[in-house]
Design a protein around this motif. Structure first.
Motif, PDB file in Angstrom:
ATOM      1  N   GLY A 102      54.264  95.727  66.646  1.00  0.00           N
ATOM      2  CA  GLY A 102      53.243  95.197  65.753  1.00  0.00           C
ATOM      3  C   GLY A 102      51.836  95.726  65.998  1.00  0.00           C
ATOM      4  O   GLY A 102      50.881  95.234  65.397  1.00  0.00           O
ATOM      5  N   TYR A 103      51.697  96.734  66.859  1.00  0.00           N
ATOM      6  CA  TYR A 103      50.361  97.257  67.158  1.00  0.00           C
ATOM      7  C   TYR A 103      49.690  97.887  65.938  1.00  0.00           C
ATOM      8  O   TYR A 103      48.504  97.683  65.698  1.00  0.00           O
ATOM      9  CB  TYR A 103      50.401  98.281  68.294  1.00  0.00           C
ATOM     10  N   MET A 104      50.433  98.654  65.160  1.00  0.00           N
ATOM     11  CA  MET A 104      49.815  99.327  64.021  1.00  0.00           C
ATOM     12  C   MET A 104      49.455  98.323  62.926  1.00  0.00           C
ATOM     13  O   MET A 104      48.418  98.455  62.285  1.00  0.00           O
ATOM     14  CB  MET A 104      50.722 100.431  63.472  1.00  0.00           C
ATOM     15  N   THR A 105      50.279  97.310  62.737  1.00  0.00           N
ATOM     16  CA  THR A 105      49.944  96.263  61.771  1.00  0.00           C
ATOM     17  C   THR A 105      48.685  95.528  62.226  1.00  0.00           C
ATOM     18  O   THR A 105      47.799  95.238  61.411  1.00  0.00           O
ATOM     19  CB  THR A 105      51.125  95.287  61.610  1.00  0.00           C
ATOM     20  N   PHE A 114      41.785  97.498  71.677  1.00  0.00           N
ATOM     21  CA  PHE A 114      40.439  97.991  71.445  1.00  0.00           C
ATOM     22  C   PHE A 114      40.564  99.155  70.484  1.00  0.00           C
ATOM     23  O   PHE A 114      41.440 100.012  70.647  1.00  0.00           O
ATOM     24  CB  PHE A 114      39.785  98.497  72.736  1.00  0.00           C
ATOM     25  N   LEU A 115      39.715  99.214  69.475  1.00  0.00           N
ATOM     26  CA  LEU A 115      39.607 100.358  68.582  1.00  0.00           C
ATOM     27  C   LEU A 115      38.252 100.984  68.883  1.00  0.00           C
ATOM     28  O   LEU A 115      37.217 100.316  68.748  1.00  0.00           O
ATOM     29  CB  LEU A 115      39.668  99.936  67.113  1.00  0.00           C
ATOM     30  N   ARG A 116      38.255 102.233  69.325  1.00  0.00           N
ATOM     31  CA  ARG A 116      37.033 102.908  69.719  1.00  0.00           C
ATOM     32  C   ARG A 116      37.161 104.399  69.436  1.00  0.00           C
ATOM     33  O   ARG A 116      38.263 104.893  69.195  1.00  0.00           O
ATOM     34  CB  ARG A 116      36.734 102.651  71.188  1.00  0.00           C
ATOM     35  N   PRO A 117      36.049 105.143  69.469  1.00  0.00           N
ATOM     36  CA  PRO A 117      36.146 106.591  69.220  1.00  0.00           C
ATOM     37  C   PRO A 117      37.055 107.286  70.235  1.00  0.00           C
ATOM     38  O   PRO A 117      37.130 106.891  71.400  1.00  0.00           O
ATOM     39  CB  PRO A 117      34.696 107.070  69.366  1.00  0.00           C
ATOM     40  N   VAL A 118      37.728 108.320  69.782  1.00  0.00           N
ATOM     41  CA  VAL A 118      38.566 109.152  70.643  1.00  0.00           C
ATOM     42  C   VAL A 118      37.643 110.067  71.450  1.00  0.00           C
ATOM     43  O   VAL A 118      36.692 110.631  70.913  1.00  0.00           O
ATOM     44  CB  VAL A 118      39.547 109.999  69.798  1.00  0.00           C
ATOM     45  N   LEU A 151      43.523 103.809  69.597  1.00  0.00           N
ATOM     46  CA  LEU A 151      44.104 102.477  69.796  1.00  0.00           C
ATOM     47  C   LEU A 151      44.388 102.339  71.283  1.00  0.00           C
ATOM     48  O   LEU A 151      45.203 103.090  71.834  1.00  0.00           O
ATOM     49  CB  LEU A 151      45.398 102.320  69.014  1.00  0.00           C
ATOM     50  N   VAL A 152      43.719 101.407  71.916  1.00  0.00           N
ATOM     51  CA  VAL A 152      43.801 101.252  73.365  1.00  0.00           C
ATOM     52  C   VAL A 152      44.298  99.848  73.688  1.00  0.00           C
ATOM     53  O   VAL A 152      43.730  98.852  73.201  1.00  0.00           O
ATOM     54  CB  VAL A 152      42.421 101.495  74.014  1.00  0.00           C
ATOM     55  N   LYS A 170      44.518  96.539  75.497  1.00  0.00           N
ATOM     56  CA  LYS A 170      43.573  95.793  76.325  1.00  0.00           C
ATOM     57  C   LYS A 170      44.097  95.588  77.736  1.00  0.00           C
ATOM     58  O   LYS A 170      43.353  95.700  78.704  1.00  0.00           O
ATOM     59  CB  LYS A 170      43.276  94.426  75.693  1.00  0.00           C
ATOM     60  N   GLU A 171      45.396  95.292  77.856  1.00  0.00           N
ATOM     61  CA  GLU A 171      45.929  94.930  79.167  1.00  0.00           C
ATOM     62  C   GLU A 171      46.021  96.091  80.144  1.00  0.00           C
ATOM     63  O   GLU A 171      45.909  95.888  81.346  1.00  0.00           O
ATOM     64  CB  GLU A 171      47.290  94.243  79.038  1.00  0.00           C
ATOM     65  N   SER A 172      46.182  97.319  79.638  1.00  0.00           N
ATOM     66  CA  SER A 172      46.361  98.454  80.549  1.00  0.00           C
ATOM     67  C   SER A 172      45.311  99.549  80.403  1.00  0.00           C
ATOM     68  O   SER A 172      45.183 100.404  81.279  1.00  0.00           O
ATOM     69  CB  SER A 172      47.746  99.075  80.339  1.00  0.00           C
ATOM     70  N   GLY A 173      44.608  99.576  79.275  1.00  0.00           N
ATOM     71  CA  GLY A 173      43.655 100.653  79.025  1.00  0.00           C
ATOM     72  C   GLY A 173      44.298 101.930  78.515  1.00  0.00           C
ATOM     73  O   GLY A 173      43.617 102.940  78.335  1.00  0.00           O
ATOM     74  N   LYS A 174      45.611 101.904  78.259  1.00  0.00           N
ATOM     75  CA  LYS A 174      46.305 103.096  77.770  1.00  0.00           C
ATOM     76  C   LYS A 174      46.026 103.305  76.287  1.00  0.00           C
ATOM     77  O   LYS A 174      46.119 102.377  75.493  1.00  0.00           O
ATOM     78  CB  LYS A 174      47.809 102.982  77.998  1.00  0.00           C
ATOM     79  N   MET A 175      45.716 104.533  75.932  1.00  0.00           N
ATOM     80  CA  MET A 175      45.526 104.924  74.538  1.00  0.00           C
ATOM     81  C   MET A 175      46.912 105.220  73.972  1.00  0.00           C
ATOM     82  O   MET A 175      47.633 106.065  74.497  1.00  0.00           O
ATOM     83  CB  MET A 175      44.635 106.167  74.471  1.00  0.00           C
ATOM     84  N   ILE A 176      47.309 104.491  72.910  1.00  0.00           N
ATOM     85  CA  ILE A 176      48.690 104.595  72.423  1.00  0.00           C
ATOM     86  C   ILE A 176      48.800 105.182  71.018  1.00  0.00           C
ATOM     87  O   ILE A 176      49.901 105.351  70.504  1.00  0.00           O
ATOM     88  CB  ILE A 176      49.392 103.223  72.453  1.00  0.00           C
TER      89      ILE A 176
END
Length: 178
Positions: free
Chosen positions: A103-106, A13-17, A66-67, A69-75
């Motif tokens: 590959g998260y940032m890509t 998920f991409l959302r506001p901080v 950057l969150v 989806k599976e855990s809800g952790k902001m990484i």
């Protein structure tokens, strides 16, 4: 851009901080390796909270948490600034080192490139990184960007002027890839 404050990709998920991200963000803002090419690591949670309020929440458009989806952790965080006058966008990012190499940032970058070229109809997206940080260059190349050159002593990083490698991708280059 305001219409696209929240987006998603396959795993993110991409959302506001928000201030709710402070603990997860402190996990990487306090890490020497993650912040080495950006700023001094934070030593207290309050530093991260201040950064969230003064930077991410003050002008939130184009700045995404950057969150997973599976855990809800902001990484990590990725930002995209649009320059309407020349139909271009500027991409920047930070990722918690515990999540490097997955590959998260890509994935997040490709989501923003899709926004830039397909929805916003921009002509160019550019990004830069400290030349001593080749991993960021690898991400930019995976996004289809081409290195344009080096600007010498162009960024102040931790009190030292650093050389920056500049990259870009044009709309026609993106269209060929997809």
């Amino acid at each position: 851009m305001a219409k696209h404050a929240c987006m998603e990709s396959e795993r993110l998920f991409l959302r506001p901080v928000t201030m709710h991200d402070a603990v997860d963000m402190f996990d990487y803002t306090s890490d020497e390796e993650t912040t080495r090419f950006l700023y001094e690591p934070h030593t207290e949670l309050q530093q991260t909270e201040k950064m969230i309020g003064n930077y991410f929440m003050k002008e939130p458009i184009g700045k995404y948490a950057l969150v997973l989806k599976e855990s809800g952790k902001m990484i990590g965080a990725i930002e995209f600034r649009v320059d309407d006058w020349n139909k271009s966008g500027d991409l920047g990012f930070t990722l918690n080192r515990r999540f490097w190499g997955n590959g998260y940032m890509t994935e997040a970058g490709n989501t923003l490139l899709h926004l830039a070229f397909t929805i916003l109809e921009l002509e160019r997206v550019h990004a830069a990184h400290d030349v001593n940080n080749p991993m960021s260059g690898n991400v930019l190349r995976r996004l289809g960007m081409t290195q344009e050159g080096i600007l010498r002593k162009s960024e102040m990083i931790r009190g030292t002027l650093a050389d920056s490698a500049y990259y870009s991708i044009l709309k026609e280059e993106y269209t060929i890839r997809f």
